[in-house]
Design a protein around this motif. Structure first.
Motif, PDB file in Angstrom:
ATOM      1  N   GLN A 156      27.013 -28.873  -4.742  1.00  0.00           N
ATOM      2  CA  GLN A 156      26.673 -27.760  -4.042  1.00  0.00           C
ATOM      3  C   GLN A 156      27.651 -26.526  -3.967  1.00  0.00           C
ATOM      4  OE1 GLN A 156      27.502 -28.568   0.185  1.00  0.00           O
ATOM      5  NE2 GLN A 156      25.612 -27.282   0.893  1.00  0.00           N
ATOM      6  N   TYR A 157      28.850 -26.745  -4.098  1.00  0.00           N
ATOM      7  CA  TYR A 157      29.667 -25.680  -4.262  1.00  0.00           C
ATOM      8  C   TYR A 157      29.795 -24.970  -5.638  1.00  0.00           C
ATOM      9  CZ  TYR A 157      32.367 -26.589  -0.072  1.00  0.00           C
ATOM     10  OH  TYR A 157      32.784 -26.474   1.471  1.00  0.00           O
ATOM     11  N   PHE A 158      29.387 -25.751  -6.644  1.00  0.00           N
ATOM     12  CA  PHE A 158      28.947 -25.077  -7.712  1.00  0.00           C
ATOM     13  C   PHE A 158      27.808 -24.432  -8.036  1.00  0.00           C
ATOM     14  CE2 PHE A 158      26.873 -26.047 -12.094  1.00  0.00           C
ATOM     15  CZ  PHE A 158      27.500 -25.027 -12.906  1.00  0.00           C
ATOM     16  N   VAL A 201      34.019 -26.709 -19.010  1.00  0.00           N
ATOM     17  CA  VAL A 201      34.457 -25.419 -18.327  1.00  0.00           C
ATOM     18  C   VAL A 201      32.983 -25.171 -18.037  1.00  0.00           C
ATOM     19  CG1 VAL A 201      35.202 -23.198 -18.568  1.00  0.00           C
ATOM     20  CG2 VAL A 201      36.413 -24.984 -19.553  1.00  0.00           C
ATOM     21  N   LEU A 202      32.675 -24.965 -16.630  1.00  0.00           N
ATOM     22  CA  LEU A 202      31.392 -24.713 -15.900  1.00  0.00           C
ATOM     23  C   LEU A 202      31.294 -23.004 -15.683  1.00  0.00           C
ATOM     24  CD1 LEU A 202      30.826 -27.679 -13.803  1.00  0.00           C
ATOM     25  CD2 LEU A 202      29.987 -27.596 -16.136  1.00  0.00           C
ATOM     26  N   LEU A 203      32.363 -22.701 -15.300  1.00  0.00           N
ATOM     27  CA  LEU A 203      32.443 -21.160 -15.039  1.00  0.00           C
ATOM     28  C   LEU A 203      33.653 -20.384 -15.514  1.00  0.00           C
ATOM     29  CD1 LEU A 203      31.723 -21.707 -11.075  1.00  0.00           C
ATOM     30  CD2 LEU A 203      29.867 -20.900 -12.851  1.00  0.00           C
ATOM     31  N   ASN A 204      33.108 -19.354 -15.779  1.00  0.00           N
ATOM     32  CA  ASN A 204      34.403 -18.397 -16.332  1.00  0.00           C
ATOM     33  C   ASN A 204      34.830 -17.382 -15.274  1.00  0.00           C
ATOM     34  OD1 ASN A 204      34.201 -19.049 -19.060  1.00  0.00           O
ATOM     35  ND2 ASN A 204      32.505 -17.720 -19.582  1.00  0.00           N
ATOM     36  N   GLU A 206      25.340 -23.822 -17.676  1.00  0.00           N
ATOM     37  CA  GLU A 206      23.691 -23.768 -17.374  1.00  0.00           C
ATOM     38  C   GLU A 206      22.963 -24.969 -17.416  1.00  0.00           C
ATOM     39  OE1 GLU A 206      21.869 -21.163 -16.961  1.00  0.00           O
ATOM     40  OE2 GLU A 206      22.901 -19.446 -17.918  1.00  0.00           O
ATOM     41  N   SER A 207      23.517 -25.939 -18.396  1.00  0.00           N
ATOM     42  CA  SER A 207      22.817 -27.293 -18.336  1.00  0.00           C
ATOM     43  C   SER A 207      23.165 -28.043 -17.065  1.00  0.00           C
ATOM     44  CB  SER A 207      23.290 -28.126 -19.489  1.00  0.00           C
ATOM     45  OG  SER A 207      22.938 -27.402 -20.797  1.00  0.00           O
ATOM     46  N   ILE A 208      24.478 -28.172 -16.681  1.00  0.00           N
ATOM     47  CA  ILE A 208      24.473 -28.727 -15.441  1.00  0.00           C
ATOM     48  C   ILE A 208      24.097 -28.140 -14.202  1.00  0.00           C
ATOM     49  CG2 ILE A 208      26.628 -29.518 -14.009  1.00  0.00           C
ATOM     50  CD1 ILE A 208      26.348 -31.148 -16.493  1.00  0.00           C
ATOM     51  N   TYR A 209      23.965 -26.923 -14.111  1.00  0.00           N
ATOM     52  CA  TYR A 209      23.413 -26.357 -13.041  1.00  0.00           C
ATOM     53  C   TYR A 209      22.028 -26.597 -12.974  1.00  0.00           C
ATOM     54  CZ  TYR A 209      21.415 -22.098 -10.436  1.00  0.00           C
ATOM     55  OH  TYR A 209      20.962 -21.483  -9.343  1.00  0.00           O
ATOM     56  N   MET A 210      21.139 -26.887 -13.805  1.00  0.00           N
ATOM     57  CA  MET A 210      19.893 -27.184 -13.723  1.00  0.00           C
ATOM     58  C   MET A 210      19.848 -28.465 -13.184  1.00  0.00           C
ATOM     59  SD  MET A 210      18.367 -24.382 -14.584  1.00  0.00           S
ATOM     60  CE  MET A 210      16.667 -25.016 -14.340  1.00  0.00           C
ATOM     61  N   ALA A 213      21.955 -30.093 -11.442  1.00  0.00           N
ATOM     62  CA  ALA A 213      22.471 -30.002 -10.023  1.00  0.00           C
ATOM     63  C   ALA A 213      21.531 -29.802  -9.203  1.00  0.00           C
ATOM     64  CB  ALA A 213      23.825 -29.249 -10.027  1.00  0.00           C
ATOM     65  N   ILE A 214      20.709 -28.491  -9.428  1.00  0.00           N
ATOM     66  CA  ILE A 214      19.940 -28.065  -8.655  1.00  0.00           C
ATOM     67  C   ILE A 214      18.681 -29.160  -8.138  1.00  0.00           C
ATOM     68  CG2 ILE A 214      17.679 -26.811  -8.570  1.00  0.00           C
ATOM     69  CD1 ILE A 214      19.823 -24.959  -8.044  1.00  0.00           C
ATOM     70  N   GLU A 215      18.127 -30.023  -9.546  1.00  0.00           N
ATOM     71  CA  GLU A 215      17.424 -31.246  -9.023  1.00  0.00           C
ATOM     72  C   GLU A 215      17.938 -32.260  -8.094  1.00  0.00           C
ATOM     73  OE1 GLU A 215      14.093 -31.440  -9.907  1.00  0.00           O
ATOM     74  OE2 GLU A 215      14.337 -29.487 -10.339  1.00  0.00           O
ATOM     75  N   VAL A 216      19.189 -32.417  -8.197  1.00  0.00           N
ATOM     76  CA  VAL A 216      19.854 -33.514  -7.610  1.00  0.00           C
ATOM     77  C   VAL A 216      19.973 -32.979  -5.960  1.00  0.00           C
ATOM     78  CG1 VAL A 216      22.016 -34.496  -7.059  1.00  0.00           C
ATOM     79  CG2 VAL A 216      21.239 -34.329  -9.394  1.00  0.00           C
ATOM     80  N   LEU A 217      20.390 -31.793  -5.792  1.00  0.00           N
ATOM     81  CA  LEU A 217      20.272 -31.198  -4.306  1.00  0.00           C
ATOM     82  C   LEU A 217      19.017 -31.168  -3.658  1.00  0.00           C
ATOM     83  CD1 LEU A 217      23.142 -28.423  -5.106  1.00  0.00           C
ATOM     84  CD2 LEU A 217      23.394 -30.722  -3.776  1.00  0.00           C
ATOM     85  N   LYS A 218      17.987 -30.736  -4.652  1.00  0.00           N
ATOM     86  CA  LYS A 218      16.668 -30.634  -3.974  1.00  0.00           C
ATOM     87  C   LYS A 218      16.007 -32.096  -3.816  1.00  0.00           C
ATOM     88  CE  LYS A 218      13.210 -29.708  -6.914  1.00  0.00           C
ATOM     89  NZ  LYS A 218      12.465 -28.666  -7.869  1.00  0.00           N
ATOM     90  N   ASN A 219      16.252 -33.017  -4.550  1.00  0.00           N
ATOM     91  CA  ASN A 219      16.009 -34.357  -4.194  1.00  0.00           C
ATOM     92  C   ASN A 219      16.702 -34.928  -2.944  1.00  0.00           C
ATOM     93  OD1 ASN A 219      14.053 -34.621  -6.232  1.00  0.00           O
ATOM     94  ND2 ASN A 219      15.377 -35.163  -7.797  1.00  0.00           N
ATOM     95  N   ILE A 220      18.073 -34.608  -2.772  1.00  0.00           N
ATOM     96  CA  ILE A 220      18.637 -35.367  -1.746  1.00  0.00           C
ATOM     97  C   ILE A 220      18.113 -34.496  -0.511  1.00  0.00           C
ATOM     98  CG2 ILE A 220      21.225 -35.054  -0.407  1.00  0.00           C
ATOM     99  CD1 ILE A 220      22.179 -35.345  -3.122  1.00  0.00           C
ATOM    100  N   ASN A 221      17.926 -33.406  -0.397  1.00  0.00           N
ATOM    101  CA  ASN A 221      17.160 -32.852   0.499  1.00  0.00           C
ATOM    102  C   ASN A 221      15.971 -33.347   1.176  1.00  0.00           C
ATOM    103  OD1 ASN A 221      17.052 -30.384   2.514  1.00  0.00           O
ATOM    104  ND2 ASN A 221      15.464 -29.623   1.538  1.00  0.00           N
TER     105      ASN A 221
END
Length: 305
Positions: A7-9, A46-49, A62-66, A68-76
Motif C-alpha cells: 500500500q505504501y509503495f 530498487v523500486l523507486l528512484n 513498474e512490474s511490482i506496481y502492477m 501490487a495494484i491487483e493484490v490490493l484490489k483483491n484484498i479490498n
C-alpha cells in the motif's frame, strides 16, 4: 511482505513523493520511506528512484506496481465480501438495452425487501462472453441473429458456456419523428439503403449483419449507405429523437423507445429472426437471485414467446 508495504509503495508511486504519500496515508514521511525501503530490501530490488522532486518508479518497480495494484484490489474485494455477508449478489452483463434496464430496475424494486445487490455492465457480445467466462458476470443477456447463431453456439461451447433463449424477436428499424419513414407500418431491405444508420459497435454479432454480409449486399456497399457507430444507448436515443437517423436492432417488447417518441418499424421477412436470451457458465449452478430474475423474465409478456 505485508499489505502495508504494498500500500505504501503504490501510494508513493501515485503521489510522486513520500511527503505527499504520508499526507494521503496520514502518517509521517520517514515512516513511508522506511516501509518502502523494507519492501525493496525484502525483494532485493530498487523500486523507486529518490530525488529532490520526489520519487520516480524504476523498470523493476513498474512490474511490482502492477502486481501490487491487483493484490490490493483483491484484498479490498474480499473485505467488501466480508462486510456484505447476507447480501444476495447478482452480476449481469448485457448489450445496451433501455428496455432491459427498465425491467431490471422493476425486478430490483420487487426484490427490495431482500438484502440484494445487482451489478450491471453494458457492452458488446464479445465482451459479454469474456465477462461470463471469467466469472465477472453470472448472466449475460444478448440478441443473436439467425445468421450468427451457428458461430455463436460454437464459440460459447468452447468457453464452457450455455445459451438459453427467452424469445424470438423481430428485426426493427428504429426511427424518430424527423425520419421520413416515421409513419410507415413496415419497411423492407431496399427502403433501408436510403437511411443514415447509427449502430452499436459489434465486431461479429451485429444485428445489422442479419441483412447481409456478402459483397453484393447493398448494406455493405459504402457508396450506398452511411453508418455511424456508438456504444452508448443514451447517445443512440438522442440521435434517433433529434435527427433522421435510423437504428437496426431488436427488442423483446415492441415499444422499447416509445417514451422518447421513437418508433419500431418491423423489417419485412425478418419477423422472429432474432434470438433474445442469456448465457451462463455450463458447469455452474445459477444463484437463487439469478433464478428469480430468469423466472421474472419468463413471466413477462415478451413478444415472440
Amino acid at each position: 511482505m505485508d499489505v502495508k508495504q504494498l500500500q505504501y509503495f503504490v501510494v508513493s508511486v501515485d503521489m510522486g513523493s513520500f511527503h505527499a504519500a504520508a499526507e494521503a496515508l496520514i502518517t509521517t514521511q520517514p515512516n513511508v520511506s522506511k516501509i518502502v525501503k523494507s519492501l525493496e530490501e525484502e525483494l532485493d530490488m530498487v523500486l523507486l528512484n529518490r530525488n529532490r522532486n520526489g520519487v520516480t518508479i524504476t523498470p523493476q518497480g513498474e512490474s511490482i506496481y502492477m502486481y501490487a495494484i491487483e493484490v490490493l484490489k483483491n484484498i479490498n474485494i474480499i473485505n467488501e465480501f466480508k462486510k456484505g455477508q447476507g447480501l444476495e449478489m447478482l452480476s449481469i452483463s448485457s448489450v445496451p438495452s433501455d428496455t432491459l434496464s427498465f425491467y431490471l430496475s422493476k425486478f430490483y424494486n420487487d426484490e427490495s425487501k431482500k438484502n440484494i445487490q445487482i451489478d450491471f455492465f453494458e457492452t458488446n457480445v464479445e465482451e459479454i462472453l469474456k465477462r461470463v467466462h471469467s466469472r465477472k458476470s453470472e448472466l449475460g443477456f444478448v440478441y443473436i441473429s439467425k445468421r450468427s447463431m451457428s458461430a455463436f453456439k460454437q464459440t460459447i461451447k468452447s468457453k464452457g458456456l450455455e445459451y438459453h433463449e427467452l424469445a424470438k424477436t423481430p428485426l426493427y428499424l428504429f426511427v424518430g419523428p424527423n425520419s421520413p419513414l416515421y409513419t410507415r407500418e413496415s419497411v423492407d431491405k431496399a427502403t433501408i439503403k436510403d437511411v443514415k444508420l447509427v449502430q452499436y459497435q459489434e465486431k461479429q454479432y451485429s444485428l445489422y449483419s442479419q441483412l447481409g454480409h456478402i459483397k453484393e449486399d447493398f448494406l455493405y456497399n459504402r457508396d450506398n449507405i452511411s453508418v455511424s457507430y456508438t456504444n452508448s444507448d443514451c447517445f443512440l436515443i438522442q440521435l434517433l429523437k433529434n435527427t433522421s437517423c435510423g437504428f437496426i436492432g431488436s427488442s423483446f417488447v415492441n415499444n422499447q423507445y416509445q417514451e422518447y417518441g421513437i418508433k419500431a418499424i418491423p423489417i419485412l421477412s425478418y419477423e422472429k429472426s432474432i434470438s433474445f436470451g442469456y448465457i451462463h457458465r455450463r458447469r455452474d449452478s445459477l444463484s437463487n437471485l439469478a433464478k428469480s430474475l430468469i423466472l421474472y423474465f419468463d413471466n413477462l409478456e415478451i413478444d415472440g414467446k
